[in-house]
Scaffold this motif. Structure first.
Motif, mmCIF file in Angstrom:
data_model
loop_
_atom_site.group_PDB
_atom_site.id
_atom_site.type_symbol
_atom_site.label_atom_id
_atom_site.label_comp_id
_atom_site.label_asym_id
_atom_site.label_seq_id
_atom_site.Cartn_x
_atom_site.Cartn_y
_atom_site.Cartn_z
ATOM 1 N N GLU A 112 22.685 53.806 39.080
ATOM 2 C CA GLU A 112 21.406 53.598 39.751
ATOM 3 C C GLU A 112 21.443 53.980 41.230
ATOM 4 N N ASP A 113 22.630 54.225 41.756
ATOM 5 C CA ASP A 113 22.756 54.610 43.163
ATOM 6 C C ASP A 113 23.752 55.768 43.263
ATOM 7 N N GLU A 114 23.236 56.969 43.395
ATOM 8 C CA GLU A 114 24.088 58.162 43.406
ATOM 9 C C GLU A 114 24.928 58.290 44.663
ATOM 10 N N SER A 115 24.714 57.408 45.640
ATOM 11 C CA SER A 115 25.511 57.467 46.870
ATOM 12 C C SER A 115 26.817 56.683 46.740
ATOM 13 N N ILE A 116 26.968 55.924 45.636
ATOM 14 C CA ILE A 116 28.188 55.147 45.435
ATOM 15 C C ILE A 116 29.286 56.055 44.892
ATOM 16 N N GLY A 117 30.404 56.101 45.591
ATOM 17 C CA GLY A 117 31.539 56.897 45.132
ATOM 18 C C GLY A 117 32.523 56.088 44.324
ATOM 19 N N ALA A 118 32.673 54.804 44.664
ATOM 20 C CA ALA A 118 33.609 53.936 43.953
ATOM 21 C C ALA A 118 33.047 52.521 43.903
ATOM 22 N N LEU A 119 33.263 51.867 42.774
ATOM 23 C CA LEU A 119 32.728 50.532 42.556
ATOM 24 C C LEU A 119 33.826 49.615 42.030
ATOM 25 N N GLY A 120 33.891 48.423 42.598
ATOM 26 C CA GLY A 120 34.794 47.398 42.095
ATOM 27 C C GLY A 120 33.979 46.219 41.627
ATOM 28 N N CYS A 121 34.579 45.344 40.842
ATOM 29 C CA CYS A 121 33.861 44.161 40.376
ATOM 30 C C CYS A 121 34.591 42.911 40.863
ATOM 31 N N LYS A 122 34.130 41.759 40.396
ATOM 32 C CA LYS A 122 34.783 40.504 40.754
ATOM 33 C C LYS A 122 36.067 40.386 39.927
ATOM 34 N N VAL A 123 37.204 40.471 40.595
ATOM 35 C CA VAL A 123 38.496 40.391 39.927
ATOM 36 C C VAL A 123 39.050 38.984 40.120
ATOM 37 N N LEU A 124 39.228 38.282 39.016
ATOM 38 C CA LEU A 124 39.693 36.901 39.068
ATOM 39 C C LEU A 124 41.153 36.804 38.652
ATOM 40 N N LEU A 125 41.885 35.918 39.294
ATOM 41 C CA LEU A 125 43.257 35.645 38.906
ATOM 42 C C LEU A 125 43.263 34.699 37.705
ATOM 43 N N ALA A 126 44.414 34.504 37.130
ATOM 44 C CA ALA A 126 44.521 33.655 35.938
ATOM 45 C C ALA A 126 44.058 32.222 36.200
ATOM 46 N N ASP A 127 44.172 31.767 37.452
ATOM 47 C CA ASP A 127 43.763 30.397 37.785
ATOM 48 C C ASP A 127 42.280 30.290 38.132
ATOM 49 N N GLY A 128 41.562 31.409 38.037
ATOM 50 C CA GLY A 128 40.132 31.403 38.303
ATOM 51 C C GLY A 128 39.744 31.759 39.718
ATOM 52 N N ASN A 129 40.719 31.829 40.615
ATOM 53 C CA ASN A 129 40.433 32.207 41.992
ATOM 54 C C ASN A 129 40.255 33.713 42.113
ATOM 55 N N LEU A 130 39.563 34.119 43.162
ATOM 56 C CA LEU A 130 39.324 35.540 43.392
ATOM 57 C C LEU A 130 40.600 36.239 43.829
ATOM 58 N N ASP A 131 40.865 37.394 43.235
ATOM 59 C CA ASP A 131 41.951 38.249 43.711
ATOM 60 C C ASP A 131 41.461 38.900 44.996
ATOM 61 N N LYS A 132 41.993 38.463 46.115
ATOM 62 C CA LYS A 132 41.473 38.892 47.415
ATOM 63 C C LYS A 132 41.534 40.402 47.629
ATOM 64 N N ALA A 133 42.405 41.080 46.889
ATOM 65 C CA ALA A 133 42.547 42.524 47.064
ATOM 66 C C ALA A 133 41.352 43.305 46.537
ATOM 67 N N CYS A 134 40.436 42.643 45.814
ATOM 68 C CA CYS A 134 39.329 43.387 45.199
ATOM 69 C C CYS A 134 38.230 43.744 46.187
ATOM 70 N N ARG A 135 38.305 43.226 47.417
ATOM 71 C CA ARG A 135 37.325 43.588 48.458
ATOM 72 C C ARG A 135 38.028 43.448 49.799
ATOM 73 N N ARG A 136 38.191 44.560 50.476
ATOM 74 C CA ARG A 136 38.989 44.553 51.697
ATOM 75 C C ARG A 136 38.388 45.459 52.767
ATOM 76 N N SER A 137 38.860 45.257 53.980
ATOM 77 C CA SER A 137 38.588 46.191 55.074
ATOM 78 C C SER A 137 39.799 47.088 55.230
ATOM 79 N N PHE A 138 39.604 48.221 55.857
ATOM 80 C CA PHE A 138 40.743 49.089 56.131
ATOM 81 C C PHE A 138 41.688 48.406 57.125
ATOM 82 N N PRO A 139 42.995 48.629 56.980
ATOM 83 C CA PRO A 139 43.971 47.946 57.849
ATOM 84 C C PRO A 139 44.100 48.603 59.218
#
Length: 293
Positions: A112-139
């Motif tokens: 629906e948005d041709e300007s998107i080059g890459a898409l990630g989703c909500k990545v959850l760890l086994a304990d239900g917490n968010l895998d923090k690596a799934c949304r980051r800023s450049f270092p």
């Protein structure tokens, strides 16, 4: 073909089988194929997977690629990327499980948005917490410094100090980010054709950050999409090299990324501090591993 899913296996038979089954055991409103790239496993996992999914292989749903040697995560994915002709490609870790209609939702959103080059989703760890690596800023220098000094840990809700993992943002909202995790990264083939394949200088860390950096620099959006979920059994696929090898590659990736994208941006004093910081952290981690042994 709408979607090519690339899964890299390295001696993780049970996990890889689980990941594949989480995809093929669901009905999908799109055409897809799976590339299973074995990274020179020595445990017979490739042969067992070929036996388990011989019908899917015969139907063309699963294509097996055997790498003669382990040259890293980027190299293994590139073996499949060079073959796919699908409109979208999904990098999917062998220690993940797809939830419900996750793939359909992600494909619909990116289409629906041709300007998107890459898409990630909500990545959850086994304990239900968010895998923090799934949304980051450049270092960048400041972002990395806040993280190294522990400020991101003590002030996670601060827009300045929590920028690396964007901990000040709501995980249930969708927004643009700098980079995603290679555990689940849906990429538009047009973007891949424009920026090129994964950089094989990165063995098993940093290649996702580098790819996102190049995709974003090329004018594409990088989006964290909270409307779909996967589970990431993080660390499960690390029955790979020994701990010292993992540590070495982790800090080598830091050096490679900075050297490639920031060395000519910052003054020499900042570069010197950065290299020293990476070296000190590497040394402390190596000492910690040594003492644990």
């Amino acid at each position: 073909m709408d979607l090519s899913i690339i899964i890299v296996n390295y001696q993780t038979y049970d996990l890889t089988k689980q990941t594949i089954e989480s995809v093929i055991n669901k009905e999908h409103p799109f055409t897809y194929e799976i590339y299973l790239v074995d990274d020179a496993s020595q445990d017979g996992s490739l042969e067992k997977l070929q036996q388990d999914f011989k019908e899917e292989n015969a139907d063309g749903l699963i294509k097996f690629i055997a790498s003669p040697e382990n040259k890293g995560f980027a190299h293994a994915n590139n073996l499949a990327l060079k073959q796919t002709k699908a409109r979208y490609v999904l990098l999917l870790n062998s220690d993940t499980v797809i939830f419900n209609d996750c793939l359909a939702k992600c494909l619909k959103f990116i289409e629906e948005d041709e300007s998107i080059g890459a898409l990630g989703c909500k990545v959850l760890l086994a304990d239900g917490n968010l895998d923090k690596a799934c949304r980051r800023s450049f270092p960048t220098f400041s972002v990395s410094a806040y993280r190294m000094l522990g400020l991101s840990h003590f002030f996670p809700k601060s827009k300045r100090f929590g920028k690396y993992n964007l901990t000040y943002l709501d995980k249930n909202q969708t927004y643009e980010v700098d980079c995603l995790t290679g555990a689940f990264m849906l990429v538009r083939s047009k973007a891949i054709h424009s920026v090129g394949l994964l950089d094989e200088e990165f063995f098993m860390y940093g290649e996702d950050v580098d790819w996102c950096y190049r995709i974003k620099a090329d004018g594409w959006k990088i989006v964290y999409y909270a409307g779909a979920e996967v589970v990431h059994y993080k660390g499960g696929s690390k029955k790979r090299p020994e701990k010292s090898k993992l540590t070495h590659e982790f800090y080598r990736a830091m050096y490679l990324f900075y050297n490639k994208h920031y060395k000519d941006t910052y003054p020499w004093i900042i570069t010197g501090i950065t290299y020293s910081g990476i070296g000190v952290m590497y040394g402390l981690k190596y000492l910690k591993n040594f003492l644990e042994r």
